[in-house]
Design a protein around this motif. Structure first.
Motif, PDB file in Angstrom:
ATOM      1  N   ALA A 225       0.816  -1.213   0.000  1.00 51.48           N
ATOM      2  CA  ALA A 225       0.000   0.000   0.000  1.00 51.48           C
ATOM      3  C   ALA A 225       0.853   1.267   0.000  1.00 51.48           C
ATOM      4  O   ALA A 225       0.410   2.315  -0.485  1.00 51.48           O
ATOM      5  CB  ALA A 225      -0.928  -0.001   1.213  1.00 51.48           C
ATOM      6  N   THR A 226       2.082   1.181   0.518  1.00 47.31           N
ATOM      7  CA  THR A 226       2.881   2.395   0.756  1.00 47.31           C
ATOM      8  C   THR A 226       3.096   3.280  -0.486  1.00 47.31           C
ATOM      9  O   THR A 226       2.810   4.483  -0.425  1.00 47.31           O
ATOM     10  CB  THR A 226       4.233   2.030   1.395  1.00 47.31           C
ATOM     11  N   PRO A 227       3.590   2.739  -1.608  1.00 46.57           N
ATOM     12  CA  PRO A 227       3.810   3.647  -2.741  1.00 46.57           C
ATOM     13  C   PRO A 227       2.507   4.247  -3.251  1.00 46.57           C
ATOM     14  O   PRO A 227       2.475   5.370  -3.757  1.00 46.57           O
ATOM     15  CB  PRO A 227       4.449   2.755  -3.817  1.00 46.57           C
ATOM     16  N   ARG A 228       1.427   3.506  -3.104  1.00 47.10           N
ATOM     17  CA  ARG A 228       0.129   4.017  -3.571  1.00 47.10           C
ATOM     18  C   ARG A 228      -0.349   5.158  -2.678  1.00 47.10           C
ATOM     19  O   ARG A 228      -0.952   6.116  -3.153  1.00 47.10           O
ATOM     20  CB  ARG A 228      -0.878   2.876  -3.622  1.00 47.10           C
ATOM     21  N   ASP A 282       1.274  -4.535 -12.367  1.00 51.15           N
ATOM     22  CA  ASP A 282       1.251  -3.956 -11.028  1.00 51.15           C
ATOM     23  C   ASP A 282       2.228  -2.789 -10.924  1.00 51.15           C
ATOM     24  O   ASP A 282       1.889  -1.715 -10.424  1.00 51.15           O
ATOM     25  CB  ASP A 282       1.574  -5.040 -10.000  1.00 51.15           C
ATOM     26  N   LEU A 283       3.450  -2.992 -11.418  1.00 50.03           N
ATOM     27  CA  LEU A 283       4.442  -1.909 -11.361  1.00 50.03           C
ATOM     28  C   LEU A 283       3.996  -0.724 -12.213  1.00 50.03           C
ATOM     29  O   LEU A 283       4.199   0.430 -11.842  1.00 50.03           O
ATOM     30  CB  LEU A 283       5.807  -2.413 -11.842  1.00 50.03           C
ATOM     31  N   ALA A 284       3.363  -1.024 -13.345  1.00 50.48           N
ATOM     32  CA  ALA A 284       2.891   0.063 -14.203  1.00 50.48           C
ATOM     33  C   ALA A 284       1.863   0.914 -13.477  1.00 50.48           C
ATOM     34  O   ALA A 284       1.822   2.134 -13.637  1.00 50.48           O
ATOM     35  CB  ALA A 284       2.291  -0.498 -15.485  1.00 50.48           C
ATOM     36  N   SER A 285       1.047   0.265 -12.626  1.00 48.89           N
ATOM     37  CA  SER A 285       0.025   1.028 -11.916  1.00 48.89           C
ATOM     38  C   SER A 285       0.662   1.980 -10.901  1.00 48.89           C
ATOM     39  O   SER A 285       0.018   2.894 -10.413  1.00 48.89           O
ATOM     40  CB  SER A 285      -0.985   0.091 -11.247  1.00 48.89           C
ATOM     41  N   ILE A 286       1.940   1.768 -10.587  1.00 51.13           N
ATOM     42  CA  ILE A 286       2.667   2.712  -9.725  1.00 51.13           C
ATOM     43  C   ILE A 286       3.415   3.741 -10.565  1.00 51.13           C
ATOM     44  O   ILE A 286       3.227   4.941 -10.428  1.00 51.13           O
ATOM     45  CB  ILE A 286       3.659   1.946  -8.823  1.00 51.13           C
ATOM     46  N   TYR A 287       4.259   3.236 -11.466  1.00 51.56           N
ATOM     47  CA  TYR A 287       5.135   4.147 -12.216  1.00 51.56           C
ATOM     48  C   TYR A 287       4.364   5.102 -13.124  1.00 51.56           C
ATOM     49  O   TYR A 287       4.806   6.213 -13.385  1.00 51.56           O
ATOM     50  CB  TYR A 287       6.131   3.352 -13.064  1.00 51.56           C
ATOM     51  N   GLU A 288       3.240   4.634 -13.653  1.00 49.71           N
ATOM     52  CA  GLU A 288       2.504   5.500 -14.582  1.00 49.71           C
ATOM     53  C   GLU A 288       1.840   6.681 -13.869  1.00 49.71           C
ATOM     54  O   GLU A 288       1.300   7.569 -14.509  1.00 49.71           O
ATOM     55  CB  GLU A 288       1.457   4.698 -15.358  1.00 49.71           C
ATOM     56  N   ARG A 289       1.892   6.667 -12.528  1.00 53.07           N
ATOM     57  CA  ARG A 289       1.302   7.798 -11.809  1.00 53.07           C
ATOM     58  C   ARG A 289       2.311   8.942 -11.716  1.00 53.07           C
ATOM     59  O   ARG A 289       2.597   9.468 -10.650  1.00 53.07           O
ATOM     60  CB  ARG A 289       0.814   7.351 -10.441  1.00 53.07           C
ATOM     61  N   ALA A 290       2.870   9.282 -12.825  1.00 50.64           N
ATOM     62  CA  ALA A 290       3.767  10.427 -12.930  1.00 50.64           C
ATOM     63  C   ALA A 290       3.318  11.176 -14.161  1.00 50.64           C
ATOM     64  O   ALA A 290       2.646  10.607 -15.009  1.00 50.64           O
ATOM     65  CB  ALA A 290       5.204   9.960 -13.102  1.00 50.64           C
ATOM     66  N   GLY A 291       3.665  12.440 -14.252  1.00 48.99           N
ATOM     67  CA  GLY A 291       3.353  13.158 -15.471  1.00 48.99           C
ATOM     68  C   GLY A 291       2.770  14.526 -15.238  1.00 48.99           C
ATOM     69  O   GLY A 291       2.806  15.065 -14.127  1.00 48.99           O
ATOM     70  N   LYS A 292       2.265  15.057 -16.338  1.00 44.66           N
ATOM     71  CA  LYS A 292       1.652  16.379 -16.316  1.00 44.66           C
ATOM     72  C   LYS A 292       0.303  16.281 -17.001  1.00 44.66           C
ATOM     73  O   LYS A 292       0.105  15.436 -17.859  1.00 44.66           O
ATOM     74  CB  LYS A 292       2.518  17.372 -17.103  1.00 44.66           C
ATOM     75  N   ILE A 293      -0.609  17.163 -16.621  1.00 42.47           N
ATOM     76  CA  ILE A 293      -1.927  17.169 -17.247  1.00 42.47           C
ATOM     77  C   ILE A 293      -2.086  18.486 -17.997  1.00 42.47           C
ATOM     78  O   ILE A 293      -1.679  19.542 -17.517  1.00 42.47           O
ATOM     79  CB  ILE A 293      -3.039  17.010 -16.179  1.00 42.47           C
ATOM     80  N   MET A 294      -2.637  18.361 -19.172  1.00 38.65           N
ATOM     81  CA  MET A 294      -2.897  19.533 -20.014  1.00 38.65           C
ATOM     82  C   MET A 294      -3.665  20.595 -19.226  1.00 38.65           C
ATOM     83  O   MET A 294      -4.644  20.270 -18.545  1.00 38.65           O
ATOM     84  CB  MET A 294      -3.761  19.038 -21.183  1.00 38.65           C
ATOM     85  N   ASP A 295      -3.220  21.823 -19.315  1.00 35.45           N
ATOM     86  CA  ASP A 295      -3.898  22.962 -18.684  1.00 35.45           C
ATOM     87  C   ASP A 295      -3.979  22.900 -17.164  1.00 35.45           C
ATOM     88  O   ASP A 295      -4.821  23.538 -16.554  1.00 35.45           O
ATOM     89  CB  ASP A 295      -5.330  23.138 -19.240  1.00 35.45           C
ATOM     90  N   LYS A 296      -3.120  22.094 -16.538  1.00 30.04           N
ATOM     91  CA  LYS A 296      -3.060  22.136 -15.076  1.00 30.04           C
ATOM     92  C   LYS A 296      -1.628  22.469 -14.694  1.00 30.04           C
ATOM     93  O   LYS A 296      -0.690  22.010 -15.348  1.00 30.04           O
ATOM     94  CB  LYS A 296      -3.477  20.791 -14.483  1.00 30.04           C
ATOM     95  N   PRO A 297      -1.448  23.244 -13.646  1.00 29.32           N
ATOM     96  CA  PRO A 297      -0.105  23.731 -13.359  1.00 29.32           C
ATOM     97  C   PRO A 297       0.866  22.685 -12.777  1.00 29.32           C
ATOM     98  O   PRO A 297       2.058  22.773 -13.023  1.00 29.32           O
ATOM     99  CB  PRO A 297      -0.351  24.856 -12.348  1.00 29.32           C
ATOM    100  N   GLY A 298       0.401  21.735 -12.023  1.00 28.83           N
ATOM    101  CA  GLY A 298       1.320  20.863 -11.277  1.00 28.83           C
ATOM    102  C   GLY A 298       1.943  19.760 -12.108  1.00 28.83           C
ATOM    103  O   GLY A 298       1.675  19.611 -13.297  1.00 28.83           O
ATOM    104  N   SER A 299       2.806  18.987 -11.455  1.00 26.62           N
ATOM    105  CA  SER A 299       3.444  17.854 -12.128  1.00 26.62           C
ATOM    106  C   SER A 299       3.961  16.860 -11.085  1.00 26.62           C
ATOM    107  O   SER A 299       4.205  17.235  -9.940  1.00 26.62           O
ATOM    108  CB  SER A 299       4.618  18.324 -12.989  1.00 26.62           C
ATOM    109  N   ILE A 300       4.099  15.605 -11.500  1.00 24.93           N
ATOM    110  CA  ILE A 300       4.747  14.610 -10.639  1.00 24.93           C
ATOM    111  C   ILE A 300       5.942  14.048 -11.381  1.00 24.93           C
ATOM    112  O   ILE A 300       5.814  13.486 -12.462  1.00 24.93           O
ATOM    113  CB  ILE A 300       3.800  13.451 -10.276  1.00 24.93           C
TER     114      ILE A 300
END
Lengths: 469, 581
Positions: A225-228, A282-300
């Motif tokens: 659960a920790t990385p999630r 399973d690993l993809a469900s963790i690593y893919e939680r990075a990125g930027k979203i169009m028209d939103k200021p933040g990023s991971i």
């Protein structure tokens, strides 16, 4: 919402798993609360429902759980993390409970820790150059905002030092925004985690950091659960509060081992080296939680760290990671033995997103070409070094000797730097030119002639001055 | 339709009871959220269902409803330029419904219902038409003229055909068949797991020109052929697939991102509308269909994405187009089969993959090919399929690689060693092969003359000789080689660095026309031949290694296509310098 029912029908406990019978309306992935006969509360989640049986994964392990007397409650929701901006500066355990003697978080909302997959159509392509001040990252394996770039390390190598240096120095040129840091520790030692925390404290980064700690002596299954938890916090800060988040996940190897433990307990057909066949997903469900979203200021931006068992890059954990992440920084033991910090294996390391993060307006127009040329010359130098080991220096041709010397200088001057040395991208690129200027122009095939004319003479002169002086 | 209820939930697999009358591969709706699933096993009234969406929160007793239809895609105007998930839901429409993330139970049609298309009839009232006959055309994009064809199962006489602007759902034609008059609109529905029929399969006889020198010159793939690109991570599989999607001289591109990175798909999405087709100058997106089922999207939909892609590709092939399909990566597709198979508790074959892995892979690649399409005008279409394979640790003994190599005819072997030295594309010139070189011989002779084939074979021989000589150099050093052999080493180096090495991110170098490829290789071989003569007439090898013209040859690949005349100057420089030296 129906009332929460309580069951005392635990029929099996084995490894990290528990089977509850005669249940009704239990949902897949539902959060479970187990009250032991002594009153202690444990947690788990539903891994499978089959007719009236529910298979539950126990986060804190099975110790003390008995088939009689344990009361099991299904809570009607998935595993959630309560969030608000107050999570900044706080330390949580691997399940998201505060462990820093601070108050409970008054949640603005509760988020399911599994998140939901980002629509590729909504993503914005990462292209903002992050200057880490480390030459072999900025110059050769350029990191960009929204990228996931893991460090493949081995036991005893200074990956923590490097991650801390990145967290300390990372900045986007021409902006004043600072990074928030989300740190997830999985199965690392107290000492190692203390190293991170004390550095965050010294630099003041602790005030804009969120820490999730599952240490080596904490329950192994909790690690799943920790990385999630950490990435849920990161997504909240990035996409709802507009922050630029740097997420450091260490050590992914411990995470994968916990995954294997659960899989083995379920008697699933194992894939390579006993790891489950769904580990990629399973690993993809963790690593893919990075990125930027169009028209939103933040990023991971994600920096997962993993220790390669026996420094073997083809082991399933680094192998599958490499297929998901956008490159990898590989640490090398021979380089470490030579006393080079950071001991980065330059030829094997790679940043896939660098091409759109470098060049005019981002770093400098000559970056791509010099980068290719440096790699080319360095690998030729390494080949010459190999030849020298077999045949002795006398057998090297003039060209080989030249590249041999280049490789030495490249390692000692370009790759090697101090843990507190923060080189600007200009310095890094100039350093590259300085080293390349020692080679004849005919060998600089990968550099556009326009750049050769513009940059090379300056460094050629410097070189001759040094030689004559 | 009959309704069952859930008795088991395990990851993407749901088992339901009370499913009497349901058929294998029927699409079902699971729970009140109406998640989409497909029946993959039946035992009495129990159906095992792979669910294409996240199953968290599902429980025993929830309803399952069969639609009675197999998983199908919608074929018709509106496909071009679209980006779909694995089961043909447009990602832009999903975004409009659920925002930045993909939530569950979203139902959106594959083809837009609003847009009106200008339908120009090509057939007229009274015409007898059969499967595949062209009823009319719609100019779908500036690059694609979309033919509206009679579906494969209809035959009869046109009693009415309209002309003008219609949505895909409006009827445009009435056909009198044996079973009465049928009204047709512009949508064809086709089950993804079923091959679309052709009249006759043909052998490929022309290369698909990709603008990538190592591929076009050494290991070409025929139009209608199959190829695979196996390699460890970081060896550049995806870049090669992107390059093919950008520059291949196909009329239509179908790109399937199967279980790969989200950012990579975003890259394609943002870049393709900006890139120009080198032949027409139009944005590449106007001839492209994207299927994106990234690694964090549900695993069952990943399994379907490859079939969705190839069905769309077949449909355009049926119009007589040359279609290229890229699947990146087929390993993720195979893994999704493995995951579902494991949950079904099937007896595993090699490495836990199901025993039918090889059959599925072969079936997929067999859907490619050059063919005479159905329809009375005997038009020819071609479907080229290129699959990336991601073997664990780059190990080619991996079952997915081995099953693939048994069926495909081109093998582009990516090597980590080449990637480390940043030699891209990292396609090994020694290990790769193309079985099309013989089939394509006539094409080359006709278009470029005999000399091309000779030159190519000589280049390959020199590369092979270099490999043998390297063994000796490793033992005794380069000085021990004879001048002739030193020259071979030097020419091989030039072939590798000045010809095979290609920078996908360089404005000019990213695409090389066949003519330019021919000319660059010609320069290299010309210098080689002149040098051989010089050696014979007693010149020293050292002088030959220092020729100024070598740098000109090295930079030849950066010469823009419209300035190829300048190669003549290089050639005369070669002649001049090999005389004076």
């Amino acid at each position: 919402m129906s009332m929460i029912k309580e069951y005392q029908t635990v029929s099996e406990v084995a490894g990290p798993l528990m089977l509850v019978e005669k249940v009704e309306e239990v949902k897949f992935e539902e959060l479970v609360e187990i009250e032991l006969p002594g009153g202690e509360i444990r947690h788990g989640k539903v891994l499978e429902v089959n007719q009236d049986k529910a298979l539950v994964q126990l986060f804190e392990g099975a110790r003390g759980v008995s088939t009689s007397g344990s009361r099991v409650r299904f809570l009607g929701r998935g595993v959630e993390l309560p969030v608000s901006e107050d999570i900044l500066g706080r330390v949580f355990d691997g399940q998201g409970r505060p462990i820093d003697d601070g108050p409970e978080i008054l949640p603005e909302k509760r988020l399911d820790i599994n998140g939901e997959p980002l629509n590729p159509f909504a993503r914005d392509y990462p292209s903002e150059f992050i200057q880490t001040g480390i030459s072999c990252i900025d110059g050769l394996n350029t990191l960009v905002r929204g990228q996931k770039l893991p460090i493949f390390s081995g036991s005893g190598l200074p990956h923590s030092k490097m991650a801390v240096q990145i967290a300390r120095q990372a900045k986007v040129l021409g902006t004043q925004e600072s990074f928030a840091v989300v740190f997830a520790a999985m199965g690392i030692t107290f000492e190692e985690s203390e190293y991170f925390i004390s550095d965050f404290r010294e630099t003041g980064a602790i005030d804009r950091a969120v820490l999730f700690m599952n240490l080596a002596d904490d329950p192994a299954i909790e690690r799943i659960a920790t990385p999630r938890m950490a990435l849920t916090a990161a997504e909240y800060l990035a996409f709802e509060k507009g922050m630029h988040v740097l997420a450091i996940l260490t050590d992914m190897t411990s995470y994968c081992e916990a995954l294997r433990e659960v899989s083995a307990a379920r008697k699933e057909i194992p894939g390579r080296r006993g790891y489950p066949g769904y580990m990629y997903t399973d690993l993809a469900s963790i690593y893919e939680r990075a990125g930027k979203i169009m028209d939103k200021p933040g990023s991971i931006t994600q920096i997962p760290i993993l220790t390669m068992p026996e420094d073997d890059k083809t082991h399933p954990i680094p192998d599958l990671t490499g297929y998901i992440t956008e490159g990898q920084v590989i640490l090398s033991r021979p380089m470490h033995r030579k006393g080079i910090y950071p001991p980065v294996d330059a030829p094997e390391s790679l940043s896939r997103l660098k091409d759109k993060g470098i060049g005019e307006g981002k770093t400098r127009k000559d970056h791509a070409d010099t980068f290719n040329q440096l790699y080319d010359a360095y690998t030729k130098g390494l080949a010459a070094r190999e030849l020298e080991v077999i045949l002795g220096e006398a057998a090297l041709s003039q060209t080989d000797k030249m590249f041999y010397r280049f490789a030495e200088a490249f390692e000692q001057e370009y790759i090697k730097q101090d843990e507190y040395e923060n080189r600007s991208i200009e310095e890094t690129l100039d350093l590259g030119w300085k080293l390349l200027s020692a080679l004849p122009v005919t060998e600089l095939k990968r550099i556009d002639s326009e750049f050769l004319e513009e940059f090379l003479p300056k460094f050629k002169e410097e070189n001759t001055e040094e030689e004559t002086s | 339709m009959n309704q069952g209820r859930i008795v088991r939930v395990s990851g993407p697999l749901v088992v339901a009871e009370g499913m009497e009358g349901a058929k294998m591969f029927d699409v079902v709706r699971v729970s009140d959220q109406r998640l989409i699933g497909e029946i993959i096993e039946l035992r009495e009234d129990r159906a095992s269902i792979q669910v294409y969406e996240n199953t968290a929160g599902l429980g025993v007793g929830e309803p399952v409803e069969s639609t009675g239809e197999p998983l199908s895609v919608e074929l018709g105007p509106g496909l071009m330029g679209s980006i779909y998930d694995g089961i043909q839901r447009p990602l832009d429409a999903i975004k409009a419904v659920s925002g930045d993330v993909i939530s569950r139970g979203i139902e959106v049609p594959g083809l837009t219902r609003e847009k009106k298309w200008d339908f120009k009839p090509k057939a007229k009232k009274g015409d007898k038409v059969g499967p595949g006959d062209v009823l009319g055309e719609v100019q779908e994009t500036t690059l694609v003229n979309h033919m509206i064809m009679v579906p494969p199962d209809i035959e009869g006489e046109i009693v009415e055909i309209k002309s003008g602007e219609f949505t895909v759902e409006e009827n445009i034609v009435k056909i009198k068949t044996e079973d009465g008059v049928q009204e047709l609109n512009m949508i064809q529905r086709w089950p993804v797991r079923e091959t679309r029929p052709v009249k006759k399969n043909l052998a490929p006889d022309a290369p698909m020109v990709t603008g990538q020198r190592v591929i076009d010159a050494l290991f070409p793939v025929g139009k209608g052929g199959t190829a695979c690109v196996p390699g460890p991570f970081g060896s550049g599989k995806t870049v090669i697939q992107h390059q093919l999607a950008k520059w291949a001289d196909a009329d239509i591109i179908v790109y399937v991102g199967c279980g790969e990175r989200g950012n990579e798909m975003t890259d394609v999405l943002l870049e393709f509308p900006e890139l120009e087709d080198p032949r027409s100058g139009e944005p590449l997106m106007k001839r492209t269909v994207l299927i994106a089922n990234t690694s964090n999207m549900p695993v069952a939909a990943r399994e379907a994405s490859v079939y969705t892609g190839i069905t769309i590709a077949e449909y355009f092939r049926d119009m007589g187009y040359s279609v290229a399909l890229m699947a990146d990566s087929t390993s993720r597709w195979a893994e999704s089969m493995r995951e579902i198979s494991g949950r079904l508790e099937e007896m595993p074959g090699e490495e836990g993959y199901p025993a039918y892995l090889g059959t599925r892979i072969a079936e997929f690649y067999e859907r490619a090919g050059k063919a005479i399409c159905i329809g009375s005008d005997d038009r020819e279409g071609a479907l080229t399929a290129v699959g990336a394979v991601s073997p664990p640790g780059g190990d080619l003994s991996d079952p997915v690689v081995q099953s693939t190599l048994r069926v495909v005819k081109v093998f582009w072997s990516l090597e980590a060693e080449l990637a480390y030295s940043r030699h891209f594309p990292a396609i090994s010139w020694l290990r790769s092969y193309s079985l099309y070189t013989d089939d394509l011989e006539d094409y080359y002779i006709e278009n470029f003359g005999e000399s091309w084939i000779q030159m190519r074979e000589r280049a390959r021989t020199i590369l092979q000789e270099e490999d043998d000589l390297n063994e000796i150099v490793r033992l005794v050093g380069i000085d021990a080689l004879s001048p002739e052999n030193r020259l071979i080493m030097e020419t091989a180096k030039s072939i590798r660095e000045d010809f095979l090495h290609q920078n996908a991110f360089h404005e000019v170098d990213t695409y090389t026309s066949f003519e330019k490829q021919f000319k660059i290789l010609d320069l290299i071989m010309h210098l080689h031949d002149r040098s051989v003569e010089c050696l014979q007439s007693g010149k020293s090898i050292e002088d030959l290694l220092e020729l100024d013209v070598k740098e000109e040859i090295a930079r030849a690949k950066f010469t823009p296509e419209e300035q190829l005349d300048s190669f003549e100057q290089i050639k005369s420089n070669i002649i001049a310098q090999t005389e004076t030296s």
